[in-house]
Design a protein around this motif. Structure first.
Motif, PDB file in Angstrom:
ATOM      1  N   THR A  69      -0.681  -6.188  -5.594  1.00 30.09           N
ATOM      2  CA  THR A  69      -1.093  -6.541  -4.084  1.00 30.09           C
ATOM      3  C   THR A  69      -1.125  -7.924  -3.441  1.00 30.09           C
ATOM      4  O   THR A  69      -1.253  -8.627  -4.538  1.00 30.09           O
ATOM      5  CB  THR A  69      -2.864  -5.804  -3.016  1.00 30.09           C
ATOM      6  OG1 THR A  69      -3.547  -6.149  -4.120  1.00 30.09           O
ATOM      7  CG2 THR A  69      -2.475  -4.356  -4.161  1.00 30.09           C
ATOM      8  N   LEU A  70      -0.733  -7.715  -2.441  1.00 30.19           N
ATOM      9  CA  LEU A  70      -0.806  -9.337  -1.585  1.00 30.19           C
ATOM     10  C   LEU A  70      -1.769 -10.360  -2.264  1.00 30.19           C
ATOM     11  O   LEU A  70      -1.545 -11.457  -2.798  1.00 30.19           O
ATOM     12  CB  LEU A  70      -0.869  -8.654  -0.396  1.00 30.19           C
ATOM     13  CG  LEU A  70       0.547  -9.084   0.401  1.00 30.19           C
ATOM     14  CD1 LEU A  70       0.660  -8.021   1.915  1.00 30.19           C
ATOM     15  CD2 LEU A  70       1.817 -10.357  -0.291  1.00 30.19           C
ATOM     16  N   PRO A  71      -3.273  -9.859  -1.946  1.00 28.97           N
ATOM     17  CA  PRO A  71      -4.255 -11.209  -2.909  1.00 28.97           C
ATOM     18  C   PRO A  71      -3.942 -11.781  -3.925  1.00 28.97           C
ATOM     19  O   PRO A  71      -4.569 -12.139  -4.635  1.00 28.97           O
ATOM     20  CB  PRO A  71      -5.829 -10.517  -2.301  1.00 28.97           C
ATOM     21  CG  PRO A  71      -5.100  -9.389  -1.658  1.00 28.97           C
ATOM     22  CD  PRO A  71      -3.934  -8.933  -1.535  1.00 28.97           C
ATOM     23  N   VAL A  72      -3.575 -10.281  -4.546  1.00 26.68           N
ATOM     24  CA  VAL A  72      -3.176 -10.528  -6.044  1.00 26.68           C
ATOM     25  C   VAL A  72      -2.184 -11.485  -6.105  1.00 26.68           C
ATOM     26  O   VAL A  72      -2.136 -12.628  -6.495  1.00 26.68           O
ATOM     27  CB  VAL A  72      -3.015  -9.261  -6.743  1.00 26.68           C
ATOM     28  CG1 VAL A  72      -2.795  -9.726  -8.288  1.00 26.68           C
ATOM     29  CG2 VAL A  72      -4.627  -8.462  -6.792  1.00 26.68           C
ATOM     30  N   ALA A  73      -0.862 -11.444  -5.975  1.00 25.07           N
ATOM     31  CA  ALA A  73       0.226 -12.555  -5.794  1.00 25.07           C
ATOM     32  C   ALA A  73       0.350 -13.959  -5.123  1.00 25.07           C
ATOM     33  O   ALA A  73       0.002 -14.082  -5.915  1.00 25.07           O
ATOM     34  CB  ALA A  73       1.112 -11.758  -4.641  1.00 25.07           C
ATOM     35  N   ASP A  74      -0.535 -13.424  -4.123  1.00 23.82           N
ATOM     36  CA  ASP A  74      -0.936 -14.803  -3.431  1.00 23.82           C
ATOM     37  C   ASP A  74      -2.157 -15.167  -4.493  1.00 23.82           C
ATOM     38  O   ASP A  74      -1.945 -16.900  -4.100  1.00 23.82           O
ATOM     39  CB  ASP A  74      -1.866 -14.646  -2.159  1.00 23.82           C
ATOM     40  CG  ASP A  74      -1.135 -14.163  -0.859  1.00 23.82           C
ATOM     41  OD1 ASP A  74      -0.387 -14.615  -1.010  1.00 23.82           O
ATOM     42  OD2 ASP A  74      -1.590 -13.667   0.030  1.00 23.82           O
TER      43      ASP A  74
ATOM     44  N   ARG B 284       6.871 -13.660   0.247  1.00 27.67           N
ATOM     45  CA  ARG B 284       7.170 -14.410   1.871  1.00 27.67           C
ATOM     46  C   ARG B 284       6.812 -13.641   3.216  1.00 27.67           C
ATOM     47  O   ARG B 284       6.653 -14.172   3.537  1.00 27.67           O
ATOM     48  CB  ARG B 284       7.912 -15.154   1.900  1.00 27.67           C
ATOM     49  CG  ARG B 284       8.381 -16.270   2.775  1.00 27.67           C
ATOM     50  CD  ARG B 284       8.957 -17.628   2.998  1.00 27.67           C
ATOM     51  NE  ARG B 284       9.132 -18.805   3.730  1.00 27.67           N
ATOM     52  CZ  ARG B 284      10.055 -18.868   4.564  1.00 27.67           C
ATOM     53  NH1 ARG B 284      11.149 -18.058   4.193  1.00 27.67           N
ATOM     54  NH2 ARG B 284      10.041 -19.666   5.263  1.00 27.67           N
ATOM     55  N   ARG B 285       7.684 -12.407   2.386  1.00 27.86           N
ATOM     56  CA  ARG B 285       8.058 -12.123   3.638  1.00 27.86           C
ATOM     57  C   ARG B 285       6.933 -11.191   4.274  1.00 27.86           C
ATOM     58  O   ARG B 285       6.807  -9.643   4.706  1.00 27.86           O
ATOM     59  CB  ARG B 285       9.218 -10.928   3.549  1.00 27.86           C
ATOM     60  CG  ARG B 285      10.488 -11.740   3.064  1.00 27.86           C
ATOM     61  CD  ARG B 285      11.331 -10.596   3.972  1.00 27.86           C
ATOM     62  NE  ARG B 285      11.665  -9.363   3.171  1.00 27.86           N
ATOM     63  CZ  ARG B 285      12.016  -9.525   1.533  1.00 27.86           C
ATOM     64  NH1 ARG B 285      11.865 -10.488   1.424  1.00 27.86           N
ATOM     65  NH2 ARG B 285      12.223  -8.575   0.672  1.00 27.86           N
ATOM     66  N   GLN B 286       5.847 -10.933   3.250  1.00 22.64           N
ATOM     67  CA  GLN B 286       4.185 -10.249   3.263  1.00 22.64           C
ATOM     68  C   GLN B 286       4.760  -8.863   3.579  1.00 22.64           C
ATOM     69  O   GLN B 286       3.921  -7.857   4.281  1.00 22.64           O
ATOM     70  CB  GLN B 286       3.548 -10.984   4.615  1.00 22.64           C
ATOM     71  CG  GLN B 286       3.288 -12.077   4.570  1.00 22.64           C
ATOM     72  CD  GLN B 286       2.042 -12.182   3.247  1.00 22.64           C
ATOM     73  OE1 GLN B 286       1.126 -11.515   4.053  1.00 22.64           O
ATOM     74  NE2 GLN B 286       2.291 -13.027   2.357  1.00 22.64           N
ATOM     75  N   VAL B 287       5.682  -8.822   2.155  1.00 21.43           N
ATOM     76  CA  VAL B 287       5.948  -6.865   1.916  1.00 21.43           C
ATOM     77  C   VAL B 287       4.033  -6.529   1.171  1.00 21.43           C
ATOM     78  O   VAL B 287       3.454  -7.168   0.546  1.00 21.43           O
ATOM     79  CB  VAL B 287       6.816  -6.523   0.928  1.00 21.43           C
ATOM     80  CG1 VAL B 287       7.253  -4.857   1.022  1.00 21.43           C
ATOM     81  CG2 VAL B 287       8.080  -7.356   1.350  1.00 21.43           C
ATOM     82  N   ALA B 288       4.309  -4.595   1.237  1.00 24.29           N
ATOM     83  CA  ALA B 288       2.663  -4.623   1.225  1.00 24.29           C
ATOM     84  C   ALA B 288       2.985  -4.506  -0.075  1.00 24.29           C
ATOM     85  O   ALA B 288       0.986  -4.604  -1.284  1.00 24.29           O
ATOM     86  CB  ALA B 288       2.677  -2.890   1.200  1.00 24.29           C
ATOM     87  N   THR B 289       3.541  -4.936  -1.149  1.00 25.06           N
ATOM     88  CA  THR B 289       3.598  -4.893  -2.745  1.00 25.06           C
ATOM     89  C   THR B 289       4.400  -5.544  -3.070  1.00 25.06           C
ATOM     90  O   THR B 289       5.426  -6.300  -2.901  1.00 25.06           O
ATOM     91  CB  THR B 289       3.887  -3.876  -3.474  1.00 25.06           C
ATOM     92  OG1 THR B 289       4.604  -3.211  -3.025  1.00 25.06           O
ATOM     93  CG2 THR B 289       2.417  -2.708  -3.341  1.00 25.06           C
ATOM     94  N   ILE B 290       4.018  -6.496  -4.155  1.00 25.42           N
ATOM     95  CA  ILE B 290       5.118  -7.371  -5.430  1.00 25.42           C
ATOM     96  C   ILE B 290       5.403  -7.437  -6.617  1.00 25.42           C
ATOM     97  O   ILE B 290       4.558  -7.292  -6.927  1.00 25.42           O
ATOM     98  CB  ILE B 290       4.385  -8.976  -4.964  1.00 25.42           C
ATOM     99  CG1 ILE B 290       3.309  -8.683  -3.492  1.00 25.42           C
ATOM    100  CG2 ILE B 290       5.319  -9.923  -5.508  1.00 25.42           C
ATOM    101  CD1 ILE B 290       5.572  -9.147  -2.419  1.00 25.42           C
ATOM    102  N   GLY B 291       5.814  -7.022  -6.372  1.00 30.63           N
ATOM    103  CA  GLY B 291       7.251  -7.313  -8.505  1.00 30.63           C
ATOM    104  C   GLY B 291       6.631  -8.853  -8.464  1.00 30.63           C
ATOM    105  O   GLY B 291       5.778  -9.143  -9.153  1.00 30.63           O
TER     106      GLY B 291
ATOM    107  N   SER C  73      -6.652  -3.904   7.124  1.00 33.81           N
ATOM    108  CA  SER C  73      -5.969  -4.930   6.778  1.00 33.81           C
ATOM    109  C   SER C  73      -6.406  -4.888   5.243  1.00 33.81           C
ATOM    110  O   SER C  73      -6.026  -5.953   4.656  1.00 33.81           O
ATOM    111  CB  SER C  73      -7.314  -6.014   6.865  1.00 33.81           C
ATOM    112  OG  SER C  73      -7.031  -6.441   8.448  1.00 33.81           O
ATOM    113  N   TYR C  74      -7.241  -4.104   4.722  1.00 36.56           N
ATOM    114  CA  TYR C  74      -7.565  -3.691   3.211  1.00 36.56           C
ATOM    115  C   TYR C  74      -7.018  -3.685   2.133  1.00 36.56           C
ATOM    116  O   TYR C  74      -6.002  -2.907   2.403  1.00 36.56           O
ATOM    117  CB  TYR C  74      -9.131  -2.881   2.996  1.00 36.56           C
ATOM    118  CG  TYR C  74      -9.381  -3.002   1.341  1.00 36.56           C
ATOM    119  CD1 TYR C  74     -10.566  -3.808   1.549  1.00 36.56           C
ATOM    120  CD2 TYR C  74      -8.831  -2.134   0.687  1.00 36.56           C
ATOM    121  CE1 TYR C  74     -10.975  -4.165   1.060  1.00 36.56           C
ATOM    122  CE2 TYR C  74      -9.844  -2.615  -0.663  1.00 36.56           C
ATOM    123  CZ  TYR C  74     -11.077  -2.881  -0.620  1.00 36.56           C
ATOM    124  OH  TYR C  74     -11.529  -3.806  -1.700  1.00 36.56           O
ATOM    125  N   PRO C  75      -6.313  -4.597   1.372  1.00 37.15           N
ATOM    126  CA  PRO C  75      -4.950  -4.978   0.404  1.00 37.15           C
ATOM    127  C   PRO C  75      -4.392  -3.296  -0.060  1.00 37.15           C
ATOM    128  O   PRO C  75      -3.370  -3.717  -0.375  1.00 37.15           O
ATOM    129  CB  PRO C  75      -5.176  -5.852  -0.369  1.00 37.15           C
ATOM    130  CG  PRO C  75      -6.003  -6.948   0.038  1.00 37.15           C
ATOM    131  CD  PRO C  75      -7.240  -5.694   0.863  1.00 37.15           C
TER     132      PRO C  75
END
Length: 594
Positions: free
Chosen positions: A166-171, A197-204, A523-525
């Motif tokens: 999820t985004l906060p984990v990646a952040d 950077r594009r703020q996609v919902a999930t990050i690899g 907004s909940y990730p």
DNA sequence: GCCGTTTTCGGCCCGACTGTTTTCAGTCG
């Protein structure tokens, strides 16, 4: 015939692969691949497009493909697709899923080794590699044989789960590494790249860019970051695998060329393809190093992305828009949306407190006044109390009405003493998050709703209902009481845990439009719901949104930025978001049904 | 096979890497 978007996309990819083996015109191959991508990413069912005779509106689908797809829906087959597929053994297709094996290699392996069984072909290939039957094949060698074995292992791992963050984990991971990198004095700029950077919902993977005059020093420092494994280390960057299994890629560039690199590695791939195609029409060729004048071969370099886009005659395109959804055309026309910003948000109206009204779902952990304090810190003008409705199985109707009445009095009393004590200026609206029951009724009666200003209606059960049923269910809920003003986390999805409901969103959107209902962007990730692609569609239907955190604790209120990112990825401006309104305007919108 | 700042015809993204090759083909992001 029933056929999902994914199935047709897969079929088109197979045709493209077959064409590649058959030596077809390579642009026809690209066209099929493009159509496959496009269909896979549609937010509505292909069948709906077909039903409404709108296949041609799908980007990448022209007269020819629309004809074939039409034939598929009418007869279950396409003569053309069938005839292409008949030319090649079906056992090539599973091999395409193994990294490093494309159409040509798959075909060669399948024919030379006589691998005919589609179901076992990967194991059969593995077996052949172990027996050293691959190295002697023309175009292969010892190394290819080893590579095939290790790539089959990688393929099998990947099959188990696709593990995205999820985004906060990646952040969090990125922030720690960025702080570490900044300790090097020669570092001028650091940015995240790619999907983060594009703020996609999930990050690899996490990709990071650094501008520096001393790449060597930065890379040497980076690989000293605590890690499990150095995957790669070279003159322009390095890759680490961290102890948590995550891969981090670093790219380093001199300040003067930083802009082109940032642009290139931010992607998306499709945005870059479209941008390069546009540039080419002006005689310019783009790469991570700069912009080349095709005629002279001269390369111009750019320190910033703004300068890079401007050199193409375009305004800066925000990363969230770079998905090839028409942003380049909009940039050309000068009609890019002015995206909503977190500073525009005036309130957060989906909050759960710890007031125990014996709800149907979980209580919040913090008090009303704790949420008010946090809202003041966030400079909000207002918050909305949106506890879950009291459980309907454990209470009588009379009890529920009494609970709702008591709740209203409790909050009124709490608020007035908080206001007197703190002299802070945050207002509140008294709302309730009410379950949409499986039949589309609300979980609270009209009598109970006397004690709230407005309702967020949400689906919390029966997520797998058939599309026709679930669509009717939501429309019925929206129309059941005029106090319903917001449709909460509309799809009900939980990222990498639960698919959302399968509704006819076009119909849901029409109903929302008719009744001036706002769609929540939760907004909940783990939710990020409405998803960005549906936000994009809903805006075209003229809908507005309410970005909420669905907080169950004061700390959750800080997650608003992720909902704003979803809105931005859906091209939302400030005017598309109801909770950018001042308290008075928001309240008058909210109370329309009261 | 698709598609349009001007184009309904004539184009169609770019570079890196790898391994097999003596100049390139295939794959990937």
């Amino acid at each position: 015939m029933k056929m999902t978007n994914l199935e047709l996309a897969e079929l088109l990819r197979r045709i493209a692969a077959a064409y590649e083996i058959l030596g077809e015109n390579r642009f026809r191959i690209i066209a099929y691949t493009r159509a496959a991508d496009s269909i896979e990413h549609l937010t509505s069912e292909l069948k709906d497009y077909w039903d409404n005779k709108r296949l041609r509106e799908i980007p990448g689908v022209g007269d020819m493909l629309a004809g074939h797809i039409d034939e598929m829906f009418r007869t279950g087959h396409s003569k053309h697709f069938d005839s292409v597929m008949a030319k090649l053994p079906t056992s090539i297709y599973p091999l395409l899923l193994v990294p490093g094996i494309g159409p040509k290699k798959a075909y060669k392996l399948v024919t030379v080794l006589k691998l005919k069984n589609e179901k076992t072909v990967i194991s059969d290939l593995e077996h052949a590699a172990k027996k050293h039957k691959i190295a002697p094949i023309e175009g292969f060698g010892e190394k290819s044989e080893e590579l095939i074995l290790s790539n089959i292992a990688i393929y099998r791992k990947g099959q188990i789960k696709e593990n995205r963050m999820t985004l906060p984990v990646a952040d969090g991971i990125a922030a720690d590494i960025i702080a570490f990198i900044r300790r090097v004095p020669s570092v001028k700029r650091v940015d995240v790249l790619g999907s983060l950077r594009r703020q996609v919902a999930t990050i690899g993977d996490i990709d990071i860019a650094v501008a520096t005059a001393n790449p060597k020093e930065v890379i040497a420092h980076f690989v000293a970051y605590p890690h499990q494994e150095i995957i790669e280390e070279g003159p322009t960057g390095a890759s680490l695998r961290l102890h948590n299994g995550r891969q981090v890629d670093l790219r380093v560039q001199k300040s003067g060329r930083y802009g082109a690199m940032l642009q290139y590695f931010t992607g998306s791939k499709n945005h870059n393809i479209a941008l390069r195609s546009f540039a080419l029409s002006k005689g310019l060729s783009l790469s991570e190093y700069g912009i080349k004048h095709v005629r002279t071969g001269k390369i111009d370099t750019y320190a910033t992305e703004e300068a890079f886009y401007n050199a193409l005659g375009l305004p800066y395109i925000p990363p969230e828009l770079r998905e090839d959804k028409g942003e380049i055309q909009a940039a050309i026309r000068g009609s890019l949306p002015k995206l909503v910003d977190i500073k525009d948000v005036m309130g957060d109206v989906h909050l759960h407190t710890d007031y125990n009204l014996e709800p149907s779902h979980d209580l919040g952990m913090d008090s009303f006044t704790a949420l008010l304090d946090r809202a003041a810190e966030l400079h909000y003008e207002y918050i909305g109390l949106s506890d879950h409705n009291p459980s309907i199985t454990n209470h009588s109707e009379k009890q529920i009405v009494a609970i709702m009445k008591r709740r209203k009095e409790y909050y009124e009393q709490q608020y007035s003493s908080w206001e007197k004590k703190t002299h802070k200026r945050v207002k509140y609206v008294l709302m309730c998050e009410v379950d949409i029951l499986p039949d589309g009724k609300l979980a609270l009666s009209d009598a109970a709703l006397e004690y709230v200003d407005a309702v967020i209606a949400s689906v919390h059960s029966s997520f797998t209902q058939e599309r026709r049923i679930v669509t009717k269910r939501i429309v019925r809920a929206i129309e059941s009481n005029p106090k319903v003003r917001i449709l909460g986390h509309p799809t009900g999805r939980l990222l990498s845990k639960r698919e959302g409901i399968d509704a006819d969103w076009g119909e849901v959107f029409r109903a929302c439009k008719t009744h001036d209902i706002a769609l929540e962007i939760n907004s909940y990730p783990d939710r990020l719901d409405l998803p960005d692609t549906l936000v994009f569609d809903a805006i075209k239907s003229g809908l507005r949104f309410c970005i909420n955190t669905d907080s169950h604790a004061a700390d959750h209120m800080n997650l608003m930025q992720y909902g704003v990112s979803v809105a931005r990825r859906g091209w939302a401006t400030k005017d598309d978001i109801v909770n950018t309104l001042s308290y008075n305007k928001f309240k008058s919108w909210l109370l329309k049904g009261a």
